[in-house]
Design an enzyme around this catalytic site. Structure first.
Site, mmCIF file in Angstrom:
data_model
loop_
_atom_site.group_PDB
_atom_site.id
_atom_site.type_symbol
_atom_site.label_atom_id
_atom_site.label_comp_id
_atom_site.label_asym_id
_atom_site.label_seq_id
_atom_site.Cartn_x
_atom_site.Cartn_y
_atom_site.Cartn_z
ATOM 1 N N LYS A 66 0.816 -1.223 0.000
ATOM 2 C CA LYS A 66 0.000 0.000 0.000
ATOM 3 C C LYS A 66 0.847 1.269 0.000
ATOM 4 O O LYS A 66 0.492 2.262 -0.639
ATOM 5 C CB LYS A 66 -0.951 0.015 1.198
ATOM 6 C CG LYS A 66 -2.088 -0.986 1.068
ATOM 7 C CD LYS A 66 -3.051 -0.872 2.237
ATOM 8 C CE LYS A 66 -4.134 -1.925 2.136
ATOM 9 N NZ LYS A 66 -5.139 -1.788 3.178
ATOM 10 N N ASP A 102 -9.935 2.873 2.608
ATOM 11 C CA ASP A 102 -10.036 2.109 3.862
ATOM 12 C C ASP A 102 -10.789 2.880 4.956
ATOM 13 O O ASP A 102 -11.635 2.330 5.649
ATOM 14 C CB ASP A 102 -8.634 1.748 4.383
ATOM 15 C CG ASP A 102 -8.022 0.589 3.620
ATOM 16 O OD1 ASP A 102 -8.770 -0.233 3.073
ATOM 17 O OD2 ASP A 102 -6.782 0.522 3.568
#
Ligand code: ATR
Length: 271
Positions: A66, A102
């Site tokens: 990420k 997220d």
């Protein structure tokens, strides 16, 4: 032509993302395919470039790429910039837009699916790694009374506190400093659950009616959720809802359609 999407990670075999996006696509009648791509630990960029060069339209990024994905993008959404990590990329022939869905996924799961408003609540985030960094700004945007970041290595919590204090009331401390303080919403953003461990959280942090939320999920309750249940949390939730909600935000970014998530959460719970 069927549009191609993928999730890139290492390991990747366990990823539920193909299932989730297949369910979204069938529900919304979108013509797309979604595959798992295992990238070598030093080969994220190559894997991504190859997928882009062969017509890939978008990817989700999971552990451990990420942070690398964020650095790789040509353009960042404000929330990806704040998170310093990306879990969703929009690809065209030459450019890459990076987003981080997220935090939005977590907030939607807590407020919409679990019915737990964050405004004026006392919020504790456990952990100060990448997972915590990705959710702090979206949590602060819901105007909690305050947000405390507790971490084993207190210096990392202080770094996050300094970064996010322009966005709300944020404190940083180690776990021992939490003795005698109660919270309405306690979020486990550590990776401790992955190894069956639990951060040294004092047992008196759970206010009556509080929500204990573990961003991890698994077939069994995590050590954190078992501990929360034993010590007075009013409600316990794992991260499966967050997983589906972050996927729905990515799907919307790619396809312009918001899928129904509750049916997919229920479907995954029944597997
Ligand atoms: P991620 O990207 O998943 O957040 P990370 O950046 O390695 O991964 O961060 C892991 C987080 O979990 C950190 O906050 C770590 O605490 P330290 O910064 O003190 O290392 C926390 N963590 C992992 N295992 C833990 C344990 N057994 N007890 C307490 N905290 C733990």
């Amino acid at each position: 032509m069927t549009d191609r999407y993928a999730v890139i990670g290492n390991p990747i075999a366990h990823s539920k993302s193909p299932l989730i996006h297949a369910a979204f696509a069938s529900q919304t009648a979108q013509d797309l395919s979604y595959e798992r791509l295992l990238a070598p630990l030093t080969g994220f960029a190559e894997t991504l470039k190859q997928f882009q060069a062969t017509g890939g339209r978008g990817v989700n990024i999971t552990v451990p790429f990420k942070e690398e994905a964020w650095q790789f993008a040509d353009e960042l959404t404000p929330r990806a910039r704040l998170a310093q990590a990306a879990n969703t990329l929009v690809l065209n022939d030459t450019r890459i837009l990076a987003d981080n869905t997220d935090g939005a996924g977590l907030v939607t799961d807590i407020q919409h699916n679990l019915g737990y408003a964050l405004a004026r609540r006392r919020v504790l985030v456990m952990g100060a790694g990448g997972a915590a960094r990705g959710v702090i700004a979206p949590l602060l945007a819901e105007h909690p009374a305050f947000l405390v970041i507790a971490n084993r290595t207190v210096g990392r919590a202080i770094t996050l506190q300094r970064q996010f204090s322009p966005y709300g009331i944020v404190e940083a401390c180690d776990y021992a400093a939490l003795h005698g303080v109660q919270f309405d919403c306690i979020i486990n953003a550590t990776s401790a659950s992955l190894s069956g461990e639990l951060a040294p959280l004092p047992s008196d942090v759970f206010a009556p009616g509080s929500l204990a939320y573990d961003m991890m999920y698994g077939a069994e309750p995590t050590p954190f959720l078992r501990y929360a249940q034993e010590h007075g949390a009013g409600h316990c939730a794992d991260g499966l809802g967050m997983l589906v909600e972050q996927a729905a935000v990515a799907f919307h970014l790619w396809r312009g359609i918001r899928p129904d998530t509750l049916s997919v959460i229920n479907q995954l719970r029944s597997i």
